[in-house]
Motif scaffolding. Structure first.
Motif, short mmCIF file in Angstrom:
data_model
loop_
_atom_site.label_atom_id
_atom_site.label_comp_id
_atom_site.label_asym_id
_atom_site.label_seq_id
_atom_site.Cartn_x
_atom_site.Cartn_y
_atom_site.Cartn_z
N SER A 28 0.62 -1.21 -0.08
CA SER A 28 0.02 0.02 0.08
C SER A 28 0.90 1.20 0.18
CB SER A 28 -0.93 -0.08 1.33
OG SER A 28 -1.92 -1.11 1.15
N GLN A 242 -6.02 -10.81 6.85
CA GLN A 242 -7.24 -10.82 7.35
C GLN A 242 -8.33 -9.94 6.46
OE1 GLN A 242 -7.09 -9.36 11.30
NE2 GLN A 242 -5.75 -11.39 11.96
N SER A 243 -9.51 -9.86 6.68
CA SER A 243 -10.21 -8.89 5.78
C SER A 243 -10.13 -7.64 6.03
CB SER A 243 -11.67 -9.12 6.56
OG SER A 243 -11.73 -8.66 8.00
N ILE A 244 -9.39 -6.86 6.92
CA ILE A 244 -8.99 -5.69 6.98
C ILE A 244 -7.75 -5.45 6.22
CG2 ILE A 244 -7.62 -6.15 9.18
CD1 ILE A 244 -9.65 -2.78 8.52
N ASP A 245 -7.16 -6.36 6.04
CA ASP A 245 -5.92 -6.11 5.12
C ASP A 245 -6.44 -6.17 3.74
OD1 ASP A 245 -3.68 -6.54 6.83
OD2 ASP A 245 -4.53 -8.67 6.97
N TYR A 246 -7.34 -6.76 3.26
CA TYR A 246 -7.78 -6.64 1.88
C TYR A 246 -8.55 -5.24 1.74
CZ TYR A 246 -6.98 -11.56 1.52
OH TYR A 246 -6.54 -12.93 1.30
N ILE A 247 -9.38 -4.87 2.86
CA ILE A 247 -9.76 -3.52 2.73
C ILE A 247 -8.91 -2.49 2.47
CG2 ILE A 247 -11.24 -2.06 3.98
CD1 ILE A 247 -12.84 -4.25 5.35
N VAL A 248 -7.61 -2.42 3.23
CA VAL A 248 -6.82 -1.46 3.20
C VAL A 248 -6.17 -1.37 1.87
CG1 VAL A 248 -4.70 -0.69 4.14
CG2 VAL A 248 -6.37 -1.41 5.56
N GLY A 250 -7.37 -2.45 -0.94
CA GLY A 250 -8.47 -1.70 -1.99
C GLY A 250 -8.35 -0.34 -1.67
N ILE A 251 -8.55 0.20 -0.75
CA ILE A 251 -8.71 1.67 -0.64
C ILE A 251 -7.22 2.37 -1.17
CG2 ILE A 251 -8.64 3.65 0.95
CD1 ILE A 251 -10.31 1.88 2.99
#
Length: 267
Positions: A28, A242-248, A250-251
């Motif tokens: 990121s 984790q799910s938060i990693d994919y969200i970050v 993606g953002i």
């Protein structure tokens, strides 16, 4: 002095960034840095600045820490601004002899300084929220495909992290030498700026000696733990996305693409 350097420090605040996978933070960060290099318009700089300020707020690290870390870089920022100010051709608004200040020079100088500050803040968020060993392990995992080409991935990742971690250590040694001189009645801070620069030259010899000594102790510690070339070593903490990693991530991708499209549309 060590508290005034952002790179190499780690502060635990239990924020969302501290829970992220180091691989996601590295990817990121790379995506955001590449998007910031393409900044061109004023609106894109404002959006990028608001985004970075939001990231700083989410780290839960006091803003004064980031501000204090930027203070030692004022010489580099001032030189960057002055170079673009004096050596950029364009519409002249002031001149004296061979010195010329142009409108384009003011704009370029401000943009370059602004961009450097944003990039430094992004890199600082990574090091302030990631432990050095965790960062080395994440970098090693990202570069693991290169090991098939006989690239010493483990040694390279460890070398990078040690170099980052040594920055506050070097400043700590410098501060110790300055305190020793001050105890003997010689205070560099009381000298004028040109004299202070020259006074730092004799300090380089003991500083280099202590740095080499620290490096030898670190090398002995690594050998005593039988690190070797690092290949085949396991880690107590395994990395899992984790799910938060994919969200970050993606953002980060969406923001970088949006910023790139905004720059293209406003050119």
């Amino acid at each position: 002095m060590t508290n005034q350097v952002l790179i190499g420090q780690y502060i635990e605040t239990h924020s969302v960034f501290h829970r992220l996978d180091p691989r996601i933070k590295l990817i990121s960060l790379l995506i955001l840095m590449l998007s910031f290099i393409s900044l061109h318009t004023g609106i894109s700089y404002l959006i990028a600045s608001a985004f970075v300020i939001g990231l700083v707020y989410l780290t839960r690290i006091p803003v004064v820490v980031f501000w204090r870390g930027l203070k030692p870089l004022w010489i580099i920022l001032l030189f960057t601004f002055a170079y673009n100010l004096l050596f950029t051709q364009g519409h002249i608004i002031w001149s004296w002899g061979w010195l010329e200040i142009t409108t384009e020079g003011l704009q370029n100088g401000g943009r370059f300084v602004w961009r450097i500050v944003l990039l430094i803040l992004l890199a600082s968020i990574l090091t302030l929220t990631t432990q050095p060993l965790t960062l080395a392990y994440g970098l090693q995992k990202l570069m693991s495909p290169l090991s098939k080409l006989n690239v010493p991935v483990e040694q390279f990742s460890l070398m990078i992290v040690i170099a980052i971690r040594f920055i506050p250590t070097i400043l700590e040694e410098l501060e110790r030498i300055l305190l020793a001189q001050k105890a003997r009645g010689y205070d560099i801070t009381t000298l004028r700026f040109p004299q202070r620069i020259l006074a730092y030259i004799p300090i380089l010899v003991p500083l280099l000696f202590t740095i080499v000594q620290r490096a030898e102790h670190l090398s002995d510690a690594i050998d005593a733990r039988a690190y070797g070339n690092g290949k085949g070593r396991t880690s107590y903490r395994q990395l899992y996305l984790q799910s938060i990693d994919y969200i970050v991530i993606g953002i980060a991708i969406v923001f970088a693409v949006s910023l790139l499209l905004l720059n293209i549309m406003n050119r």
